[in-house]
Structure formats: C-alpha cells, structure tokens
Design a protein around this motif. Sequence first.
Motif, PDB file in Angstrom:
ATOM      1  N   ASN A 256      24.236  20.743   3.953  1.00  0.00           N
ATOM      2  CA  ASN A 256      25.504  20.677   3.233  1.00  0.00           C
ATOM      3  C   ASN A 256      25.744  21.882   2.339  1.00  0.00           C
ATOM      4  N   ASP A 257      25.133  23.009   2.668  1.00  0.00           N
ATOM      5  CA  ASP A 257      25.280  24.193   1.831  1.00  0.00           C
ATOM      6  C   ASP A 257      26.114  25.282   2.499  1.00  0.00           C
ATOM      7  N   SER A 258      26.910  24.881   3.487  1.00  0.00           N
ATOM      8  CA  SER A 258      27.751  25.837   4.207  1.00  0.00           C
ATOM      9  C   SER A 258      28.974  25.103   4.759  1.00  0.00           C
ATOM     10  N   PRO A 259      29.986  25.836   5.208  1.00  0.00           N
ATOM     11  CA  PRO A 259      31.217  25.182   5.673  1.00  0.00           C
ATOM     12  C   PRO A 259      31.002  24.283   6.891  1.00  0.00           C
ATOM     13  N   TYR A 260      31.798  23.240   6.937  1.00  0.00           N
ATOM     14  CA  TYR A 260      31.827  22.315   8.069  1.00  0.00           C
ATOM     15  C   TYR A 260      33.213  22.425   8.684  1.00  0.00           C
ATOM     16  N   LEU A 261      33.271  22.897   9.907  1.00  0.00           N
ATOM     17  CA  LEU A 261      34.561  23.158  10.551  1.00  0.00           C
ATOM     18  C   LEU A 261      34.969  21.986  11.428  1.00  0.00           C
ATOM     19  N   ARG A 286      30.752  32.177   9.315  1.00  0.00           N
ATOM     20  CA  ARG A 286      29.329  32.238   9.654  1.00  0.00           C
ATOM     21  C   ARG A 286      28.444  32.549   8.448  1.00  0.00           C
ATOM     22  N   ASP A 287      28.908  33.457   7.594  1.00  0.00           N
ATOM     23  CA  ASP A 287      28.089  33.874   6.448  1.00  0.00           C
ATOM     24  C   ASP A 287      28.512  33.215   5.133  1.00  0.00           C
ATOM     25  N   CYS A 288      29.465  32.302   5.207  1.00  0.00           N
ATOM     26  CA  CYS A 288      29.943  31.621   3.998  1.00  0.00           C
ATOM     27  C   CYS A 288      28.928  30.554   3.574  1.00  0.00           C
ATOM     28  N   LYS A 289      28.655  30.465   2.296  1.00  0.00           N
ATOM     29  CA  LYS A 289      27.668  29.515   1.785  1.00  0.00           C
ATOM     30  C   LYS A 289      28.293  28.382   0.972  1.00  0.00           C
ATOM     31  N   LYS A 290      29.610  28.234   1.073  1.00  0.00           N
ATOM     32  CA  LYS A 290      30.272  27.183   0.301  1.00  0.00           C
ATOM     33  C   LYS A 290      30.232  25.851   1.057  1.00  0.00           C
ATOM     34  N   PRO A 291      29.876  24.759   0.385  1.00  0.00           N
ATOM     35  CA  PRO A 291      29.810  23.451   1.042  1.00  0.00           C
ATOM     36  C   PRO A 291      31.197  22.814   1.149  1.00  0.00           C
ATOM     37  N   ILE A 292      32.024  23.378   2.008  1.00  0.00           N
ATOM     38  CA  ILE A 292      33.413  22.924   2.124  1.00  0.00           C
ATOM     39  C   ILE A 292      33.721  22.490   3.553  1.00  0.00           C
ATOM     40  N   LYS A 293      34.768  21.651   3.693  1.00  0.00           N
ATOM     41  CA  LYS A 293      35.234  21.236   5.010  1.00  0.00           C
ATOM     42  C   LYS A 293      36.534  21.982   5.299  1.00  0.00           C
ATOM     43  N   VAL A 294      36.546  22.690   6.427  1.00  0.00           N
ATOM     44  CA  VAL A 294      37.684  23.523   6.807  1.00  0.00           C
ATOM     45  C   VAL A 294      38.285  22.973   8.097  1.00  0.00           C
ATOM     46  N   GLU A 309      41.055  14.934   4.696  1.00  0.00           N
ATOM     47  CA  GLU A 309      39.790  14.975   3.970  1.00  0.00           C
ATOM     48  C   GLU A 309      39.252  16.392   3.856  1.00  0.00           C
ATOM     49  N   ALA A 310      39.864  17.348   4.564  1.00  0.00           N
ATOM     50  CA  ALA A 310      39.407  18.734   4.517  1.00  0.00           C
ATOM     51  C   ALA A 310      39.743  19.372   3.174  1.00  0.00           C
ATOM     52  N   ASP A 311      38.826  20.218   2.694  1.00  0.00           N
ATOM     53  CA  ASP A 311      39.083  20.927   1.436  1.00  0.00           C
ATOM     54  C   ASP A 311      40.201  21.939   1.594  1.00  0.00           C
ATOM     55  N   ILE A 312      40.277  22.542   2.751  1.00  0.00           N
ATOM     56  CA  ILE A 312      41.328  23.518   3.039  1.00  0.00           C
ATOM     57  C   ILE A 312      41.558  23.530   4.545  1.00  0.00           C
ATOM     58  N   GLY A 313      42.776  23.840   4.963  1.00  0.00           N
ATOM     59  CA  GLY A 313      43.029  23.853   6.395  1.00  0.00           C
ATOM     60  C   GLY A 313      44.319  24.543   6.755  1.00  0.00           C
ATOM     61  N   ILE A 314      44.480  24.751   8.056  1.00  0.00           N
ATOM     62  CA  ILE A 314      45.716  25.322   8.590  1.00  0.00           C
ATOM     63  C   ILE A 314      46.186  24.447   9.737  1.00  0.00           C
ATOM     64  N   ALA A 315      47.500  24.401   9.907  1.00  0.00           N
ATOM     65  CA  ALA A 315      48.097  23.654  11.007  1.00  0.00           C
ATOM     66  C   ALA A 315      49.175  24.520  11.642  1.00  0.00           C
ATOM     67  N   ILE A 346      40.057  30.118   0.908  1.00  0.00           N
ATOM     68  CA  ILE A 346      38.634  29.783   0.871  1.00  0.00           C
ATOM     69  C   ILE A 346      37.914  30.545  -0.229  1.00  0.00           C
ATOM     70  N   GLU A 347      38.292  31.801  -0.418  1.00  0.00           N
ATOM     71  CA  GLU A 347      37.684  32.608  -1.477  1.00  0.00           C
ATOM     72  C   GLU A 347      37.949  32.017  -2.845  1.00  0.00           C
ATOM     73  N   LYS A 348      39.069  31.314  -3.005  1.00  0.00           N
ATOM     74  CA  LYS A 348      39.424  30.725  -4.301  1.00  0.00           C
ATOM     75  C   LYS A 348      38.610  29.467  -4.594  1.00  0.00           C
ATOM     76  N   LEU A 349      38.087  28.828  -3.557  1.00  0.00           N
ATOM     77  CA  LEU A 349      37.397  27.550  -3.752  1.00  0.00           C
ATOM     78  C   LEU A 349      36.021  27.727  -4.388  1.00  0.00           C
TER      79      LEU A 349
END
Length: 349
Positions: A256-261, A286-294, A309-315, A346-349
């Motif tokens: 849980n220490d990296s993004p979940y896509l 790939r190199d992001c270490k934030k525990p976020i759902k994208v 439920e995603a922290d950030i997303g695009i549609a 994502i950089e802002k999170l």
Amino acid sequence: MERRKSRKIKLGNTYIGGDSEILVQSMLNIPASDIDGSVAQAKELAAAGCQVIRFAIPNEDALALVEPIKNAVDVPLVADIHFDYRLALGAVERGIDKIRINPGNIGDDSRVKAVADACKANNIPIRIGVNSGSLEKEILAKYGSPTPQAMVESALYHARLLEKFDFEDIVISIKSSNVETMINAYELAARQCDYPLHLGVTEAGTERMGIIKSAVGIGSLLTRGIGDTIRVSLTDSPVKEVFAAFDILKAIGLKNDSPYLISCPTCGRTKIDLVSLAKQVEEKLRDCKKPIKVAVMGCIVNGPGEAKEADIGIAGGDGNGLIFKKGEILRKVDEKDLLEELMKEIEKL
C-alpha cells in the motif's frame, strides 16, 4: 487477513518471516562469468525495488561475483549452489547474506555440518529449495510422482539434516510448474512446520502465462496468509519479475505504499483512446510512491460515479475529458491534456 505464524529470521539488513513484510526477490540471468554484466543487472533490480537478489554460483570462479555485487547494491544477496559444499563455504567467506542449497545433495554429515556451522557463525540463513523435478529417488518411488506430499517430505528431510547440527535459520521453497500441485504443497508445508516459506511457480513460462500462473499460485496462498517471500519466475527480464510480484501484492492489499490503478475495459460509449491513455498513466505511476487510487475511465456518463472511491481520476468524453477527485468533478480538459493535467493533480496529493 491473518498471516501464518512463521519464525522470524535475519536476512542481511532485513528480516524474513514473522511479522516482517513479504519480500520480493528475483534472480540474475547473466552468465556467472560476466561480472560487469551481473553487477549492472543487480543495480537495475535494486532500482526496480527488488528486496532480495539471488545468483548462481556454478563453480569456484563464480565466487568472484559476491564482493562486487555486494559493493554495488544494498540488497541481501543469495548464492544459489548445487552439490558442492565448498562453494557454500566460499560464499560465506566472501560475505554472502543467504545460501540456497539442499543439504541432502552435498555429501556426508561432515559436509552438512561444515556448511551449517559456517552459516550459523555468520548469521546466514539457508534456503532449502525443492522442485517437482528434483525429488530424491526413494521419495519419488514411494509416492509414484512428485505429489505435494512427496515434495513436502523432501523439504522436511533436508531441514532435518540441518536441525541435526542445531541449525534452524531455514527458509523452505516447494515449487512446481503445476499451479495446483504448488498450492497444495505449500498448504501442507504450512501445517507441518513454522519455517518461512518462499513462494513461487517454477518454470512458469514467458511473460503472459508466467504472470497468470504466478498470480494464481502465489496470490491464492498469500490471501490465506501463507508466504513470507515471493519470486515470480519468468522467461524474460528479471526486472519484469519484480514488477509482477509487486503487482500481485498490490492486487490483494499487501502493498500500500504506491499507486493502485483502476481503469475500465471500454465500451461503445468510449470516445477517446483509453487503452493508450491507461498504459501511459500506468507507466507514469511506475516510480510514484504515493499510496493513492487512480482511475482512468472511458466515459463521462459513468466514470466519476463508478470510480468515486478513487483519490483522483480522469474520464473521457468526445475529444475531451473530466478530472475528478473522490467522485467530484474538478474540471473539463482537452483530450490531449488529460495525462498532463492528471499528473499535476497527483503531484498535489
């Protein structure tokens, strides 16, 4: 999920088993004679996040690999040795962190004791590695084929040879290319001993089927709390093994220490090139270490709601798309700017 209670063993600068994290490992596939190439690949694996690196020691000359690799990476190193106990002793002398050897294959008790004593004096664990294709003739004759019971009996036989000399810093692997056999063998071993278990499907195949078989075998055991370290075996780059292993851990909530896509499979409502966009997002993360759902979703109609439920997303829309956060729309942007705008958020999170 509740993990099986295994004993905790020191491994270089980390631990395996007990309450320690599940370690991801891989193996160099450069010829042992190529020291520079082996060092370069070890660095590549370490940069990819590999937590344990193993390499073959087929002969005495290969012992020269230990020191340069140890100087190049801050990752526990495992010497993979077959039959020759002197290679194990040589690897210990050169500062290896772990030995992979089967005590029953190295000769009489004096040789087993020599390896056990050297490893014990230097706090070096030993991994016993049993494969379905390498069972002792007596055990194979007893069971008729490499059954789960046969593989576990073989592993515990090798463990007893070490236990006889008061050595118990043991890790066990019981691998098969047959996923069902592998699962059943590890479940049986988990009930019969408390040694840490190294999970893997051996000879799993090329990237596509190898990942599928490994995900089924390794993943199903991990969801039942079985397993202390994992290796995804692929006929491919070992770096891909590391990425696949982390993806398995991520998929079942153990990393849980990296993004979940998450991304939708697309349908007739999709008006943008979502397949390409999702792949670009995956690579960027790939190199992001934030525990976020994208989330990367195909249409404005259902996207934000389905992925709320995603922290950030695009549609995607028709030539444009939405940036949304926890299901709430932030703004509409042009299709060509979707990736860039997503990464800014994502950089802002």
